[in-house]
Write a protein that holds these residues in place. Structure first.
Motif, PDB file in Angstrom:
ATOM      1  N   ASN A 135      28.687 -29.032   3.658  1.00  0.00           N
ATOM      2  CA  ASN A 135      29.570 -28.231   2.811  1.00  0.00           C
ATOM      3  C   ASN A 135      31.031 -28.427   3.195  1.00  0.00           C
ATOM      4  OD1 ASN A 135      27.649 -27.138   1.209  1.00  0.00           O
ATOM      5  ND2 ASN A 135      27.677 -25.085   2.087  1.00  0.00           N
ATOM      6  N   ALA A 136      31.291 -28.514   4.513  1.00  0.00           N
ATOM      7  CA  ALA A 136      32.675 -28.668   4.961  1.00  0.00           C
ATOM      8  C   ALA A 136      33.264 -29.992   4.479  1.00  0.00           C
ATOM      9  CB  ALA A 136      32.729 -28.569   6.484  1.00  0.00           C
ATOM     10  N   GLN A 137      32.516 -31.086   4.579  1.00  0.00           N
ATOM     11  CA  GLN A 137      33.054 -32.382   4.155  1.00  0.00           C
ATOM     12  C   GLN A 137      33.169 -32.497   2.637  1.00  0.00           C
ATOM     13  OE1 GLN A 137      31.502 -35.186   2.612  1.00  0.00           O
ATOM     14  NE2 GLN A 137      29.453 -34.262   2.339  1.00  0.00           N
ATOM     15  N   LYS A 138      32.367 -31.710   1.892  1.00  0.00           N
ATOM     16  CA  LYS A 138      32.430 -31.760   0.433  1.00  0.00           C
ATOM     17  C   LYS A 138      33.622 -30.981  -0.111  1.00  0.00           C
ATOM     18  CE  LYS A 138      27.527 -32.384  -0.705  1.00  0.00           C
ATOM     19  NZ  LYS A 138      26.314 -31.724  -1.296  1.00  0.00           N
ATOM     20  N   TYR A 139      33.914 -29.825   0.481  1.00  0.00           N
ATOM     21  CA  TYR A 139      34.861 -28.903  -0.148  1.00  0.00           C
ATOM     22  C   TYR A 139      36.128 -28.690   0.657  1.00  0.00           C
ATOM     23  CZ  TYR A 139      30.448 -27.972  -2.473  1.00  0.00           C
ATOM     24  OH  TYR A 139      29.269 -28.128  -3.146  1.00  0.00           O
ATOM     25  N   SER A 140      36.309 -29.453   1.734  1.00  0.00           N
ATOM     26  CA  SER A 140      37.548 -29.345   2.495  1.00  0.00           C
ATOM     27  C   SER A 140      38.682 -30.052   1.755  1.00  0.00           C
ATOM     28  CB  SER A 140      37.366 -29.980   3.881  1.00  0.00           C
ATOM     29  OG  SER A 140      38.568 -29.920   4.616  1.00  0.00           O
ATOM     30  N   GLU A 141      39.918 -29.595   1.976  1.00  0.00           N
ATOM     31  CA  GLU A 141      41.077 -30.247   1.374  1.00  0.00           C
ATOM     32  C   GLU A 141      41.235 -31.664   1.951  1.00  0.00           C
ATOM     33  OE1 GLU A 141      44.414 -27.796   2.134  1.00  0.00           O
ATOM     34  OE2 GLU A 141      43.944 -26.381   0.516  1.00  0.00           O
ATOM     35  N   PRO A 142      41.763 -32.569   1.180  1.00  0.00           N
ATOM     36  CA  PRO A 142      41.971 -33.946   1.692  1.00  0.00           C
ATOM     37  C   PRO A 142      42.829 -33.939   2.955  1.00  0.00           C
ATOM     38  CG  PRO A 142      42.284 -33.871  -0.687  1.00  0.00           C
ATOM     39  CD  PRO A 142      42.175 -32.449  -0.229  1.00  0.00           C
ATOM     40  N   HIS A 143      42.420 -34.768   3.903  1.00  0.00           N
ATOM     41  CA  HIS A 143      43.137 -34.932   5.169  1.00  0.00           C
ATOM     42  C   HIS A 143      43.186 -33.637   5.969  1.00  0.00           C
ATOM     43  CE1 HIS A 143      44.339 -38.769   3.479  1.00  0.00           C
ATOM     44  NE2 HIS A 143      44.920 -38.141   2.450  1.00  0.00           N
ATOM     45  N   GLY A 144      42.242 -32.761   5.713  1.00  0.00           N
ATOM     46  CA  GLY A 144      42.191 -31.513   6.454  1.00  0.00           C
ATOM     47  C   GLY A 144      41.435 -31.672   7.769  1.00  0.00           C
TER      48      GLY A 144
ATOM     49  N   ASP B  95      36.931 -24.847   7.613  1.00  0.00           N
ATOM     50  CA  ASP B  95      37.613 -25.951   6.944  1.00  0.00           C
ATOM     51  C   ASP B  95      38.679 -25.398   6.018  1.00  0.00           C
ATOM     52  OD1 ASP B  95      36.457 -26.023   3.906  1.00  0.00           O
ATOM     53  OD2 ASP B  95      34.900 -25.371   5.323  1.00  0.00           O
ATOM     54  N   PRO B  96      39.777 -26.112   5.833  1.00  0.00           N
ATOM     55  CA  PRO B  96      40.809 -25.671   4.894  1.00  0.00           C
ATOM     56  C   PRO B  96      40.368 -25.949   3.461  1.00  0.00           C
ATOM     57  CG  PRO B  96      41.442 -27.756   5.856  1.00  0.00           C
ATOM     58  CD  PRO B  96      40.166 -27.356   6.531  1.00  0.00           C
ATOM     59  N   GLY B  97      40.647 -24.988   2.582  1.00  0.00           N
ATOM     60  CA  GLY B  97      40.238 -25.156   1.197  1.00  0.00           C
ATOM     61  C   GLY B  97      40.681 -23.989   0.359  1.00  0.00           C
ATOM     62  N   ASP B  98      40.267 -24.030  -0.902  1.00  0.00           N
ATOM     63  CA  ASP B  98      40.623 -22.936  -1.803  1.00  0.00           C
ATOM     64  C   ASP B  98      40.018 -21.632  -1.305  1.00  0.00           C
ATOM     65  OD1 ASP B  98      41.902 -24.787  -3.377  1.00  0.00           O
ATOM     66  OD2 ASP B  98      40.167 -25.107  -4.691  1.00  0.00           O
ATOM     67  N   ALA B  99      40.787 -20.560  -1.433  1.00  0.00           N
ATOM     68  CA  ALA B  99      40.317 -19.251  -0.963  1.00  0.00           C
ATOM     69  C   ALA B  99      39.096 -18.811  -1.759  1.00  0.00           C
ATOM     70  CB  ALA B  99      41.440 -18.225  -1.088  1.00  0.00           C
ATOM     71  N   ILE B 100      38.191 -18.173  -1.064  1.00  0.00           N
ATOM     72  CA  ILE B 100      36.977 -17.641  -1.699  1.00  0.00           C
ATOM     73  C   ILE B 100      37.144 -16.143  -1.894  1.00  0.00           C
ATOM     74  CG2 ILE B 100      34.473 -17.397  -1.499  1.00  0.00           C
ATOM     75  CD1 ILE B 100      34.465 -19.778   0.388  1.00  0.00           C
ATOM     76  N   SER B 101      36.942 -15.679  -3.102  1.00  0.00           N
ATOM     77  CA  SER B 101      37.141 -14.253  -3.411  1.00  0.00           C
ATOM     78  C   SER B 101      36.068 -13.404  -2.727  1.00  0.00           C
ATOM     79  CB  SER B 101      37.076 -14.037  -4.919  1.00  0.00           C
ATOM     80  OG  SER B 101      35.765 -14.296  -5.406  1.00  0.00           O
ATOM     81  N   PRO B 102      36.352 -12.108  -2.498  1.00  0.00           N
ATOM     82  CA  PRO B 102      35.344 -11.226  -1.887  1.00  0.00           C
ATOM     83  C   PRO B 102      34.030 -11.181  -2.671  1.00  0.00           C
ATOM     84  CG  PRO B 102      37.502 -10.185  -1.840  1.00  0.00           C
ATOM     85  CD  PRO B 102      37.637 -11.429  -2.672  1.00  0.00           C
TER      86      PRO B 102
END
Length: 487
Positions: A392-401, A421-428
């Protein structure tokens, strides 16, 4: 939902059946024991009355009042002494006026009814009376049931009942001891009205010891008590049933809620699985039909073959995920031999496996793994949890994160694995639903071979290892944490 409704109705029905059975047993025991106690007290009183000489048991006579209380003579009664032929020889009873007109005929009816059978004790429901009869020989016994001597009487075979009329106090008018009688049948249903008389009613005829003495006791109060008890039991029973019905309906909804949720999840699971399989199947069927068409050249047909192969692999991955989820749900972990696992080494090995994939995607993999952390469980399934989180981390992380993996002790008896991993924020709301089956934050992720099953599988594995898994999102960093008990 018809099945859920039927389950609720069945739950309520079973609860009400149990409650009804318990109430019937409880109230039945109360009624039976109360009635038995009342009858026992009545029989004891009548037995005590049998052994007293005729004319001595009037509770209206002040001289006899204390004696009667000591003998537990509490119910209104009268006695009849009959000879061997059933003829009334003598009678007494201060609670009733036995001298009024018509009473003799009623007495004869009562005696006839009492002597018609062989029972020693019986009830005359038409008159609200209970009778107790015994041989007159017992009446001549100088010993009472408690062993105390009774007042002296003639002990020969021929006895003339004594008169105790001189003991009775005269009324204010000097008219004697006999009270006035208003009717042959009393207001309480007994055949005689009670009176203040202490006069001995006697025929003045000797009686043989082969005769019988019959005690008639008024059971109107007993009948009224039992009727009130029945009424009370019915009222309490109906009130209890109504209360338990409301409680049962409430508990039925509460008890069936997990089943209802599981049923809804199952239906949603079938619907989502059908939808996930429908798309690749449609592509495969379409491309297969195009392969048969002569309008396309070999280049196009090769493209169709590649599409069929891609969709087939996607379907295989989905089916394998479904099978894996089914195995975990079916207790596959409990069925496998569990062992002590070096979790630190297991995580490090998986990081080495994914290092090339992260490098290929331009991601940095940082680790902080504490040594010597061991857990008790299935190495195969715990390895799968680590793979799901890293995938999941490698699929949804920001590029070059930079993806950070840590494994540290959490308290004295637990360890904590984190993958951030850095990525789009996940809502509650998404954080609460992210572990549900087939749930995807972005449906476009389905094109990335994401079926929404990985985290659900990981959650089931962690729970079967008596741990917990959750997700956090803050400051642009999405973190998945797994807490497990250490061995």
């Amino acid at each position: 939902m018809d099945m859920i409704q039927k389950l609720r109705v069945r739950f309520v029905s079973i609860m009400m059946l149990i409650v009804c059975t318990m109430l019937i047993i409880i109230f039945g025991l109360v009624v039976h024991m109360t009635h038995a106690r009342i009858r026992e007290d009545g029989f004891r009183m009548m037995e005590n009355a049998v052994y007293a000489p005729m004319g001595t048991l009037s509770d209206r006579n002040p001289k006899r009042k204390n004696e009667n209380k000591q003998m537990n003579i509490l119910l209104p009664f009268f006695r009849v002494l009959i000879d061997a032929d059933g003829k009334i020889v003598d009678m007494d009873g201060g609670y009733y006026d036995l001298t009024q007109e018509g009473s003799e005929a009623v007495l004869e009816e009562l005696v006839s009814a009492a002597t018609a059978g062989t029972e020693k004790v019986g009830d005359l429901h038409d008159y609200n009376l209970r009778y107790y009869r015994t041989s007159a020989k017992k009446w001549f016994n100088p010993k009472a049931p408690d062993g105390n001597p009774m007042p002296e009487t003639a002990l020969s075979d021929e006895v003339t009942p004594s008169s105790v009329a001189e003991e009775a106090p005269a009324d204010s008018s000097g008219a004697g001891v006999s009270g006035e009688m208003n009717a042959a049948v009393g207001d309480d249903g007994s055949p005689f009205e009670r009176t203040g008389s202490d006069e001995l009613q006697t025929q003045g005829t000797p009686v043989s010891a082969e005769g019988q003495i019959i005690v008639f006791a008024d059971i109107s109060s007993e009948i009224a008590t039992m009727r009130n008890l029945y009424r009370t039991c019915v009222i309490i029973g109906l009130g209890s049933l109504a209360s338990f019905l409301v409680i049962s309906i409430f508990f039925a909804r509460w008890a069936v809620r997990p089943v209802e949720e599981a049923w809804a999840q199952q239906r949603q699971f079938v619907s989502d699985a059908s939808h996930e399989l429908k798309t690749p199947l449609t592509v495969i069927l379409t491309d297969a039909e195009m392969l048969k068409s002569p309008r396309f050249d070999e280049a196009h047909k090769a493209q169709f073959v590649d599409n069929i192969l891609t969709m087939s692999n996607q379907m295989r991955g989905l089916v394998e995920s479904l099978l894996q989820l089914a195995r975990v749900d079916n207790g596959a972990i409990q069925k496998m031999p569990l062992q002590h696992i070096d979790l630190s080494g297991l995580v490090s090995d998986e990081l080495l496996t994914f290092e090339a994939l992260f490098f290929e995607k331009g991601l940095t993999l940082a680790e902080d793994i504490a040594d010597g952390i061991t857990v008790h469980g299935s190495a195969q399934h715990l390895k799968q949890v680590v793979e799901i989180l890293l995938d999941n981390a490698q699929k949804y992380s920001e590029p070059h994160g930079t993806v950070r993996v840590t494994l540290q002790k959490s308290g004295a008896h637990h360890c904590l694995l984190s993958v951030a991993d850095p990525g789009d924020a996940i809502s509650p709301e998404d954080l609460r639903k992210i572990f549900q089956r087939f749930y995807r934050i972005d449906e476009a992720r389905a094109m990335n071979h994401s079926y929404g099953l990985g985290l659900s599988i990981a959650e089931n594995i962690v729970k079967n290892h008596k741990g917990r898994i959750w997700a956090e999102s803050a400051d642009g960093i999405n973190t998945f944490r797994v807490e497990l008990p250490m061995a």
